[in-house]
Structures are given as C-alpha cells and as structure tokens.
Design a protein around this motif. Structure first.
Motif, mmCIF file in Angstrom:
data_model
loop_
_atom_site.group_PDB
_atom_site.id
_atom_site.type_symbol
_atom_site.label_atom_id
_atom_site.label_comp_id
_atom_site.label_asym_id
_atom_site.label_seq_id
_atom_site.Cartn_x
_atom_site.Cartn_y
_atom_site.Cartn_z
ATOM 1 N N TYR A 62 0.756 -1.041 0.026
ATOM 2 C CA TYR A 62 -0.114 0.013 0.091
ATOM 3 C C TYR A 62 0.983 1.053 0.023
ATOM 4 N N ASP A 83 0.554 11.015 -2.533
ATOM 5 C CA ASP A 83 0.749 9.513 -2.589
ATOM 6 C C ASP A 83 1.591 9.068 -3.132
ATOM 7 N N VAL A 127 -11.287 8.650 -6.489
ATOM 8 C CA VAL A 127 -10.480 7.246 -6.645
ATOM 9 C C VAL A 127 -9.777 6.959 -5.490
ATOM 10 N N TRP A 128 -9.114 8.028 -5.397
ATOM 11 C CA TRP A 128 -7.953 7.806 -3.922
ATOM 12 C C TRP A 128 -8.484 7.748 -2.702
ATOM 13 N N GLN A 129 -9.398 8.677 -2.421
ATOM 14 C CA GLN A 129 -10.051 8.800 -1.175
ATOM 15 C C GLN A 129 -10.705 7.519 -0.846
ATOM 16 N N GLN A 130 -11.424 7.042 -1.870
ATOM 17 C CA GLN A 130 -12.183 5.627 -1.573
ATOM 18 C C GLN A 130 -11.166 4.476 -1.352
ATOM 19 N N SER A 131 -10.010 4.466 -2.194
ATOM 20 C CA SER A 131 -9.338 3.216 -1.778
ATOM 21 C C SER A 131 -8.362 3.568 -0.531
ATOM 22 N N PHE A 132 -8.153 4.746 -0.178
ATOM 23 C CA PHE A 132 -7.191 5.387 1.038
ATOM 24 C C PHE A 132 -8.086 4.970 2.203
ATOM 25 N N CYS A 133 -9.349 5.294 2.175
ATOM 26 C CA CYS A 133 -10.163 5.139 3.388
ATOM 27 C C CYS A 133 -10.381 3.536 3.624
ATOM 28 N N CYS A 134 -10.596 2.815 2.673
ATOM 29 C CA CYS A 134 -10.734 1.223 2.843
ATOM 30 C C CYS A 134 -9.558 0.719 3.217
ATOM 31 N N TYR A 135 -8.009 1.114 2.688
ATOM 32 C CA TYR A 135 -6.900 0.325 3.508
ATOM 33 C C TYR A 135 -7.025 1.066 4.912
#
Length: 148
Positions: A62, A83, A127-135
């Motif tokens: 990640y 990022d 897209v970045w914030q959805q992935s980041f929050c999920c991780y």
C-alpha cells in the motif's frame, strides 16, 4: 472538544470517511502533543504520515501517503495530500510522488499525466480517497503525526 475540519472551498468533495479519519488523527495529535499544539485559534500545523510497514519496491504493498493540515481561526484546513510510489528499477529505484493534490497553491499532478484539469482532479481524488479510506479501515497503515 471535536476538532473542526474545514472542507468548504476545496475543488474536491471530501467523503465522510476521510473527514472522520482526519478528525480522529487531529484529536489524537491534540491529546498526544498538548505542548507542541497550542490551544484555541493559534496557528498550528500537522503532518500525517500513513505507511504500510511492508511496502517495498520488490514486493509492493500500500502506497505511503502524507497529508498536511493547518489550523487557522475557523478550524483545520487540508493543505495537501501526496501519494508516493516506488519508481525505477534495480539500484535506481526510489520513492517518488505519484499523486499530489496541493490545495494550498492549486496544483494537482499525476506522475504519468503531469498537471491535471479540475475535472481530472475530482475523478482522481475521489478514486484515491475511496481506496485510502478502505485501506485505512483495513488497518494496513501505521500513522505517524508530526506537529510542526
């Protein structure tokens, strides 16, 4: 007292999940660094570093993320989100900015595309914030907070 994260005036929509993550980081920093972060409306800054301890150039993982927040009179403001990713091969592999959303100066870049238009900024940031929050919810990151 819950910190106020000011999300108005940004060219992107901040999700509830990201807002919650940032407010939690601010609250923790206020508790952990009471002497370095003055109370009230005194200007202050925080740098949040989210790292996957297992991320490497050879095995992946990640991406590291750095977020800068500044407190002004009306609350905490998001100044930039960066990022990072490994680029290059072999001995010349290095950690470099892949996505950079610099809200403080209105510059938004992607390592392969260069400067982004506002429409692209919205799409990439979403897209970045959805992935980041999920991780982050998966607990893949170690968070280091530095008051400046």
């Amino acid at each position: 007292m819950k910190p106020t994260l000011v999300i108005t005036g940004l060219p992107v929509r901040i999700s509830h999940d990201l807002q919650t993550l940032l407010e939690q980081a601010i609250s923790s920093a206020l508790e952990d660094f009471p002497d370095e972060i003055p109370d009230g409306t005194t200007p202050a800054t925080l740098t949040l570093n989210y790292r996957d301890p297992d991320y490497s150039a050879t095995t992946g993982g990640y991406h590291p993320v750095e977020i800068r927040l500044e407190r002004w009179d009306d609350g905490w403001h998001l100044r930039y989100v960066t990022d990072f990713a490994y680029v290059g091969q072999g001995w010349c592999t290095e950690l470099a900015k892949e996505l950079d959303f610099d809200f403080s100066v209105g510059e938004y870049t992607h390592s392969l595309m260069g400067e982004m238009s506002l429409a692209e900024v919205n799409e990439w940031f979403d897209v970045w914030q959805q992935s980041f929050c999920c991780y982050a919810q998966m607990d893949v990151f170690t968070l280091t907070v530095t008051p400046d």
